[in-house]
Design a protein around this motif. Sequence first.
Motif, PDB file in Angstrom:
ATOM      1  N   ILE A  86       0.818  -1.209   0.000  1.00 25.36           N
ATOM      2  CA  ILE A  86       0.000   0.000   0.000  1.00 25.36           C
ATOM      3  C   ILE A  86       0.853   1.261   0.000  1.00 25.36           C
ATOM      4  CG2 ILE A  86      -0.261   0.276   2.507  1.00 25.36           C
ATOM      5  CD1 ILE A  86      -3.131   0.529  -0.043  1.00 25.36           C
ATOM      6  N   TRP A  87       2.054   1.166   0.561  1.00 25.23           N
ATOM      7  CA  TRP A  87       2.925   2.347   0.649  1.00 25.23           C
ATOM      8  C   TRP A  87       3.689   2.609  -0.639  1.00 25.23           C
ATOM      9  CZ3 TRP A  87       2.333   5.627   4.526  1.00 25.23           C
ATOM     10  CH2 TRP A  87       1.691   5.163   5.684  1.00 25.23           C
ATOM     11  N   SER A  88       3.791   1.624  -1.500  1.00 22.80           N
ATOM     12  CA  SER A  88       4.534   1.800  -2.748  1.00 22.80           C
ATOM     13  C   SER A  88       3.618   1.772  -3.971  1.00 22.80           C
ATOM     14  CB  SER A  88       5.603   0.707  -2.884  1.00 22.80           C
ATOM     15  OG  SER A  88       5.014  -0.580  -2.853  1.00 22.80           O
ATOM     16  N   SER A  89       2.323   1.729  -3.758  1.00 20.54           N
ATOM     17  CA  SER A  89       1.368   1.681  -4.860  1.00 20.54           C
ATOM     18  C   SER A  89       1.328   3.038  -5.563  1.00 20.54           C
ATOM     19  CB  SER A  89      -0.025   1.325  -4.329  1.00 20.54           C
ATOM     20  OG  SER A  89      -0.948   1.225  -5.396  1.00 20.54           O
ATOM     21  N   GLU A  90       1.828   3.067  -6.787  1.00 25.11           N
ATOM     22  CA  GLU A  90       2.016   4.346  -7.482  1.00 25.11           C
ATOM     23  C   GLU A  90       0.708   5.075  -7.766  1.00 25.11           C
ATOM     24  OE1 GLU A  90       4.340   3.722 -10.976  1.00 25.11           O
ATOM     25  OE2 GLU A  90       6.130   3.066  -9.875  1.00 25.11           O
ATOM     26  N   SER A  91      -0.379   4.346  -7.937  1.00 22.75           N
ATOM     27  CA  SER A  91      -1.651   4.982  -8.281  1.00 22.75           C
ATOM     28  C   SER A  91      -2.538   5.254  -7.070  1.00 22.75           C
ATOM     29  CB  SER A  91      -2.428   4.097  -9.275  1.00 22.75           C
ATOM     30  OG  SER A  91      -1.679   3.898 -10.454  1.00 22.75           O
ATOM     31  N   TYR A  92      -2.033   4.968  -5.881  1.00 16.84           N
ATOM     32  CA  TYR A  92      -2.842   5.216  -4.680  1.00 16.84           C
ATOM     33  C   TYR A  92      -3.213   6.697  -4.607  1.00 16.84           C
ATOM     34  CZ  TYR A  92      -4.248   5.446   0.231  1.00 16.84           C
ATOM     35  OH  TYR A  92      -4.954   5.661   1.404  1.00 16.84           O
ATOM     36  N   HIS A  93      -4.486   6.967  -4.352  1.00 13.59           N
ATOM     37  CA  HIS A  93      -4.891   8.358  -4.122  1.00 13.59           C
ATOM     38  C   HIS A  93      -6.224   8.412  -3.397  1.00 13.59           C
ATOM     39  CE1 HIS A  93      -6.770   7.466  -8.097  1.00 13.59           C
ATOM     40  NE2 HIS A  93      -7.777   8.166  -7.618  1.00 13.59           N
ATOM     41  N   VAL A  94      -6.438   9.539  -2.740  1.00 13.66           N
ATOM     42  CA  VAL A  94      -7.719   9.813  -2.098  1.00 13.66           C
ATOM     43  C   VAL A  94      -8.686  10.270  -3.183  1.00 13.66           C
ATOM     44  CG1 VAL A  94      -8.915  11.218  -0.374  1.00 13.66           C
ATOM     45  CG2 VAL A  94      -6.562  10.443   0.041  1.00 13.66           C
TER      46      VAL A  94
END
Length: 224
Positions: A86-94
């Motif tokens: 979850i900390w390295s997921s490039e597309s993670y966003h709110v």
Amino acid sequence: MAGPLAVLFDIDETLVHTGGAGARSWAWAFDRLHGVSADIGRHSSAGETDPQVGRETFRAVLGRDPDHDELVRLYAAYLWHLAEDIWSSESYHVMEGAEDTLRRIGRTGAVLGVVSGAMEGSARLKMEPAKLGRYFVFGAYGSDSPDRDEVTRLAVDKAARLHGRPLSRSEVYVVGDTPRDITAAHAAAATAVGVASGHYTVEDLEDAGADHVLRSLSEPFPGV
């Protein structure tokens, strides 16, 4: 107070987009424990609980039902990987407008809760990079029940306990991005707020019977 007394939010595609962290972690867990390739997107659908996802994917890729111990080990491996991915997921966003909406609702005095098909551990992990967990007083999760309707009823019951009395449909809102969220809200005698921020359109959520539908959480929230 006018407006809802409790607002319960789904997480995936409602508050955050994990960039595939969950799917990658399920795939890692299946490979690690059983040496098989597993794509949860082929064997489950949006809005299902983690226990449903795990069981249905297991059945599809291994050709049999898992026993209890196998599921427990699968959950543990999934969570272990998710905590890193979850900390390295490039597309993670709110999701657009999510945090502003949480702040606005909180300022009205309404209590905020989570209602998620994710296991409690994975729900918390998915919110952690954005620090969204600080907005929520309580929650109900897929680890409480594999049935989405039952999870939502548990969340509504917890909200009622916090207020010291039963809450009417107009006093508790359930917010989610899938038709399952809408169905579960109504099963729990709550107002259903659909947000077309995931895989389903405004029309899909209206057809599912949502009481209110938003294109995104950047739009004015009903009753707030």
